[in-house]
Design a protein around this motif. Structure first.
Motif, PDB file in Angstrom:
ATOM      1  N   GLN A 128       0.827  -1.229   0.000  1.00  0.00           N
ATOM      2  CA  GLN A 128       0.000   0.000   0.000  1.00  0.00           C
ATOM      3  C   GLN A 128       0.850   1.263   0.000  1.00  0.00           C
ATOM      4  N   ARG A 129       1.982   1.216   0.731  1.00  0.00           N
ATOM      5  CA  ARG A 129       2.796   2.433   0.902  1.00  0.00           C
ATOM      6  C   ARG A 129       3.364   2.956  -0.414  1.00  0.00           C
ATOM      7  N   TRP A 130       3.367   2.126  -1.441  1.00  0.00           N
ATOM      8  CA  TRP A 130       3.964   2.550  -2.706  1.00  0.00           C
ATOM      9  C   TRP A 130       3.136   3.598  -3.446  1.00  0.00           C
ATOM     10  N   PHE A 131       1.845   3.674  -3.185  1.00  0.00           N
ATOM     11  CA  PHE A 131       1.002   4.501  -4.057  1.00  0.00           C
ATOM     12  C   PHE A 131       0.210   5.583  -3.334  1.00  0.00           C
ATOM     13  N   ASP A 132       0.162   6.741  -3.994  1.00  0.00           N
ATOM     14  CA  ASP A 132      -0.642   7.855  -3.492  1.00  0.00           C
ATOM     15  C   ASP A 132      -1.988   7.913  -4.190  1.00  0.00           C
ATOM     16  N   ALA A 133      -2.108   7.257  -5.319  1.00  0.00           N
ATOM     17  CA  ALA A 133      -3.396   7.161  -6.014  1.00  0.00           C
ATOM     18  C   ALA A 133      -3.411   5.905  -6.873  1.00  0.00           C
ATOM     19  N   VAL A 134      -4.609   5.331  -7.002  1.00  0.00           N
ATOM     20  CA  VAL A 134      -4.800   4.145  -7.841  1.00  0.00           C
ATOM     21  C   VAL A 134      -5.898   4.498  -8.856  1.00  0.00           C
ATOM     22  N   PHE A 135      -5.573   4.400 -10.137  1.00  0.00           N
ATOM     23  CA  PHE A 135      -6.558   4.686 -11.184  1.00  0.00           C
ATOM     24  C   PHE A 135      -6.957   3.365 -11.839  1.00  0.00           C
ATOM     25  N   VAL A 136      -8.273   3.107 -11.835  1.00  0.00           N
ATOM     26  CA  VAL A 136      -8.772   1.852 -12.412  1.00  0.00           C
ATOM     27  C   VAL A 136      -9.482   2.192 -13.725  1.00  0.00           C
ATOM     28  N   LEU A 137      -8.945   1.710 -14.839  1.00  0.00           N
ATOM     29  CA  LEU A 137      -9.561   1.993 -16.138  1.00  0.00           C
ATOM     30  C   LEU A 137     -10.682   1.007 -16.401  1.00  0.00           C
ATOM     31  N   ARG A 138     -11.791   1.510 -16.956  1.00  0.00           N
ATOM     32  CA  ARG A 138     -12.951   0.681 -17.262  1.00  0.00           C
ATOM     33  C   ARG A 138     -13.345   0.881 -18.721  1.00  0.00           C
ATOM     34  N   THR A 139     -13.763  -0.202 -19.356  1.00  0.00           N
ATOM     35  CA  THR A 139     -14.161  -0.116 -20.768  1.00  0.00           C
ATOM     36  C   THR A 139     -15.433  -0.917 -21.007  1.00  0.00           C
ATOM     37  N   ASP A 140     -16.299  -0.371 -21.813  1.00  0.00           N
ATOM     38  CA  ASP A 140     -17.532  -1.025 -22.237  1.00  0.00           C
ATOM     39  C   ASP A 140     -17.195  -2.412 -22.822  1.00  0.00           C
ATOM     40  N   THR A 141     -18.030  -3.408 -22.502  1.00  0.00           N
ATOM     41  CA  THR A 141     -17.718  -4.797 -22.863  1.00  0.00           C
ATOM     42  C   THR A 141     -17.556  -5.010 -24.374  1.00  0.00           C
ATOM     43  N   LYS A 142     -18.449  -4.397 -25.143  1.00  0.00           N
ATOM     44  CA  LYS A 142     -18.387  -4.581 -26.607  1.00  0.00           C
ATOM     45  C   LYS A 142     -17.078  -4.008 -27.166  1.00  0.00           C
ATOM     46  N   LEU A 143     -16.729  -2.818 -26.683  1.00  0.00           N
ATOM     47  CA  LEU A 143     -15.487  -2.190 -27.157  1.00  0.00           C
ATOM     48  C   LEU A 143     -14.275  -3.012 -26.728  1.00  0.00           C
ATOM     49  N   LEU A 144     -14.334  -3.512 -25.483  1.00  0.00           N
ATOM     50  CA  LEU A 144     -13.217  -4.313 -24.991  1.00  0.00           C
ATOM     51  C   LEU A 144     -13.090  -5.607 -25.807  1.00  0.00           C
ATOM     52  N   HIS A 145     -14.234  -6.186 -26.141  1.00  0.00           N
ATOM     53  CA  HIS A 145     -14.246  -7.396 -26.967  1.00  0.00           C
ATOM     54  C   HIS A 145     -13.486  -7.142 -28.272  1.00  0.00           C
ATOM     55  N   ASP A 146     -13.787  -6.002 -28.901  1.00  0.00           N
ATOM     56  CA  ASP A 146     -13.138  -5.700 -30.180  1.00  0.00           C
ATOM     57  C   ASP A 146     -11.638  -5.457 -30.007  1.00  0.00           C
ATOM     58  N   ARG A 147     -11.282  -4.764 -28.916  1.00  0.00           N
ATOM     59  CA  ARG A 147      -9.849  -4.511 -28.696  1.00  0.00           C
ATOM     60  C   ARG A 147      -9.104  -5.822 -28.452  1.00  0.00           C
ATOM     61  N   LEU A 148      -9.711  -6.713 -27.680  1.00  0.00           N
ATOM     62  CA  LEU A 148      -9.010  -7.960 -27.333  1.00  0.00           C
ATOM     63  C   LEU A 148      -8.951  -8.937 -28.517  1.00  0.00           C
ATOM     64  N   THR A 149     -10.029  -9.007 -29.290  1.00  0.00           N
ATOM     65  CA  THR A 149      -9.961  -9.893 -30.464  1.00  0.00           C
ATOM     66  C   THR A 149      -8.936  -9.322 -31.464  1.00  0.00           C
ATOM     67  N   GLY A 150      -8.870  -7.992 -31.536  1.00  0.00           N
ATOM     68  CA  GLY A 150      -7.875  -7.347 -32.408  1.00  0.00           C
ATOM     69  C   GLY A 150      -6.457  -7.715 -31.992  1.00  0.00           C
ATOM     70  N   ARG A 151      -6.306  -8.044 -30.748  1.00  0.00           N
ATOM     71  CA  ARG A 151      -4.999  -8.402 -30.205  1.00  0.00           C
ATOM     72  C   ARG A 151      -4.766  -9.921 -30.274  1.00  0.00           C
ATOM     73  N   GLY A 152      -5.769 -10.622 -30.821  1.00  0.00           N
ATOM     74  CA  GLY A 152      -5.615 -12.068 -31.002  1.00  0.00           C
ATOM     75  C   GLY A 152      -6.144 -12.918 -29.860  1.00  0.00           C
ATOM     76  N   TYR A 153      -6.809 -12.292 -28.886  1.00  0.00           N
ATOM     77  CA  TYR A 153      -7.383 -13.092 -27.802  1.00  0.00           C
ATOM     78  C   TYR A 153      -8.583 -13.861 -28.351  1.00  0.00           C
ATOM     79  N   GLU A 154      -8.736 -15.107 -27.900  1.00  0.00           N
ATOM     80  CA  GLU A 154      -9.903 -15.887 -28.312  1.00  0.00           C
ATOM     81  C   GLU A 154     -10.223 -16.917 -27.234  1.00  0.00           C
ATOM     82  N   GLY A 155     -11.354 -17.625 -27.422  1.00  0.00           N
ATOM     83  CA  GLY A 155     -11.722 -18.720 -26.528  1.00  0.00           C
ATOM     84  C   GLY A 155     -11.799 -18.299 -25.070  1.00  0.00           C
ATOM     85  N   LYS A 156     -11.278 -19.165 -24.208  1.00  0.00           N
ATOM     86  CA  LYS A 156     -11.407 -18.941 -22.762  1.00  0.00           C
ATOM     87  C   LYS A 156     -10.677 -17.674 -22.297  1.00  0.00           C
TER      88      LYS A 156
END
Ligand code: DAT
Length: 178
Positions: A93-121
């Motif tokens: 915990q001591r390492w960080f003064d702020a934590v930023f969590v990025l969130r993306t819409d599922t459909k958009l994330l699907h397209d980004r990940l398939t574009g990167r070659g992710y598939e299946g499980k």
């Protein structure tokens, strides 16, 4: 807030594909005071891997070894370190003064990940991870909730917005710590 650091340390987390590398790379250029510690690269260069996961076709991170590699930088008195990883509960915990969590819409994330070659499980599990906001919950339970910020990262406009928000926050933190 850390009593010693002159510049804040920040953690950028989120499901793979939510835009962590894009944001960190741009923040490093813009702020000129944040050094990006690209966990994936550090792990590769220093062979911080325990094994190879055949199902996900990726290396499994040796978290202890990775932390040994970056510990001196993270604990220095200057600060200004920016870490990105799709996990956060193993960092001190001591390492960080702020934590930023990025969130993306599922459909958009699907397209980004398939574009990167992710598939299946691998694809399904990463989408589920985002749908069930696993990283946001992990960050909220591992750190003081007051330092955890959720940022939507669906579009280039939102990327720009997030860059401005974080840059402004860093400047305010620096001013308040003087
Ligand atoms: P991560 O490091 O979280 O795995 P990335 O930075 O590699 O993600 O981004 C994945 C892809 O999405 C890449 O092609 C850039 C794009 N991207 C990132 N942030 C975006 C945003 N806010 N809007 C549109 N595309 C974005």
């Amino acid at each position: 807030m850390s009593s010693r650091r002159k510049i804040p340390n920040i953690l950028v987390t989120g499901t793979p594909g939510t835009g962590k590398s894009t944001l960190c790379s741009e923040l490093e250029t813009r702020t000129m005071c944040l050094e990006w510690i690209n966990v994936g690269e550090v792990a590769k260069q220093n062979k911080c891997f325990e094994s190879f996961d055949d199902q996900y076709k990726c290396h499994v991170l040796d978290e202890e070894k990775l932390m040994d590699e970056i510990q001196d930088k993270m604990d220095d008195e200057i600060g200004g370190k920016m870490v990105d990883y799709h996990g956060c509960d193993f960092f001190p915990q001591r390492w960080f003064d702020a934590v930023f969590v990025l969130r993306t819409d599922t459909k958009l994330l699907h397209d980004r990940l398939t574009g990167r070659g992710y598939e299946g499980k691998k694809l399904e599990d990463n989408l589920q991870c985002e749908i069930f906001q696993i990283l946001l919950d992990e960050a909220r339970s591992a750190y003081d909730e007051k330092i955890v910020h959720e940022l939507i990262s669906d579009s280039p406009e939102q990327l720009e917005d997030n860059l401005e928000k974080i840059s402004k926050w860093v400047e305010e933190w620096k001013n308040a710590s003087q």
